[in-house]
Design an enzyme around this catalytic site. Sequence first.
Site, short mmCIF file in Angstrom:
data_model
loop_
_atom_site.label_atom_id
_atom_site.label_comp_id
_atom_site.label_asym_id
_atom_site.label_seq_id
_atom_site.Cartn_x
_atom_site.Cartn_y
_atom_site.Cartn_z
CG ASP A 50 52.48 57.48 28.52
OD1 ASP A 50 52.80 57.93 29.65
OD2 ASP A 50 52.95 57.90 27.46
CE LYS A 97 72.17 56.92 37.14
NZ LYS A 97 72.35 55.90 36.09
CG HIS A 154 76.78 54.92 39.66
ND1 HIS A 154 75.60 54.84 40.36
CD2 HIS A 154 76.50 54.43 38.42
CE1 HIS A 154 74.66 54.32 39.58
NE2 HIS A 154 75.17 54.08 38.40
#
Length: 460
Positions: free
Chosen positions: A86, A138, A230
């Site tokens: 992790d 993003k 975008h």
Amino acid sequence: MANASADALVLFGATGDLARRKLWPALYRLSVSEQCAPLIVAVGLPGPGRAGFEKFVSAAVDDMCGPADSAVVHRLLARTCFVEGDTTWRGTMEEVARALRDAARPVFFLGVPPSRATATIAAMGAVGLPSGAVLVEKPFGNDLDSARMLNESLLEVFAADAVLRIDHYLGKEAVENLLAFRFCNPFLESVWDRTSVSRVQITHCEVRGVDSRGSLYEGIGAVRDVVQSHLLQLVGIVAMERPADGTAGAFRERIADALAAVRPVAPGHLVRGQYAGYRSEAGVAADSTVETFAALRLDVDTERWRGVPFLLRSGKGLAATAIEVVVDFVPTEDRLWFTRQAPGPARVRFRLGSRGGAVLTLNARGPGVDAGPVPVDLDFDPRALPSAGDEWEAYTHLLSDAIHGRTGRFVSMRTVEESWRVVAPALDLRDAPLEYPRGSWGPGKAAGLPGDGGWCAPLP
Ligand code: BG6
């Protein structure tokens, strides 16, 4: 970081969906041309072991790049250490530190969901990993406040110019073509404003649904996933003023300036939808109100664009897969003595999907007695260029830039902040989105958003 090549690349999220579809294929292509980082440390969730990991990478490269050259895959894997764990655990980072050996300028790819980004950075800081540069996927944060917090936590570990915020649209050659059309053909500049342009439409549509990304998508939705990043980059590129010079920094400044002039989306100018069947996808709540479709109208409050609607739509489970920016010009009312009808609007259509290119639609005299005017398409198809076949996918450009210290194709913090400000009224709405059938163009209500003329259907 600037201009010095990285001596290692650390991929957090190395066995996820993005890694499979984009990152490993990009690293394969960079390996073909010997432009890959000398050492890769791939960090994935515990489970597959080294053998499973190698299978995963080989299958990803085969699927996405056609049958791969096994010698290149072997070279790529030979320089890759696989760490299972992790990313928020200290133990995982200690292993990463060992795997990095004496690397002094690593680039870290933070391919983890926004909710885990800060804890991952803290874990990196806790073991004192060398700080070269960091690539952040993003969405950058979940809203304006969390984006600022994420940025602050990054700046505790990295220098400001070493924080590379990804919007892979900035790595698309077809998007750079839009810049080339606008700024390398100065005559276009004289018609690029509200006196000549009647509206701008930006469509991002996908036939596929959320596939295996249901649980990730539940925390995101179409506005955060595509519109905030975008589509607003594209708004910025269409709406920006001419940069002071040709440097990437000057372009980024102008994109941020353009977005600063965009008003926050008005609730009446937003339609949210959800495809039928989304709630039965794996990892999706049975009463989910997450939108898989968003259509909106934005206003750009600048002298150049005041009054020109910017119409955006993005969705999954739609009728076609395409990305297009369409600029419609104001039609003339004038008729020529030998034509019967008024001409339609001239149009320039940028194709940003897999084909790329642009189509300029003009009016011409049709042949024969019924003289038109008829719309004719001047179609630029990059596949017809002598250099066709040499193009790189977005992530190949972005990883290459990050490895080789070029920062021009990454998003400025100001752009991130302005984008979150613009979409803020569309975030975390509690009302259920309108349902639409798969394979349609979204909820019927969205069809009315552009007013006269409706949406321009993307080219096949
Ligand atoms: C990603 C989104 O950023 O962009 C995905 O997370 C979306 O949901 C993808 O499918 C679309 O990218 P492209 O390059 O295919 O338009």
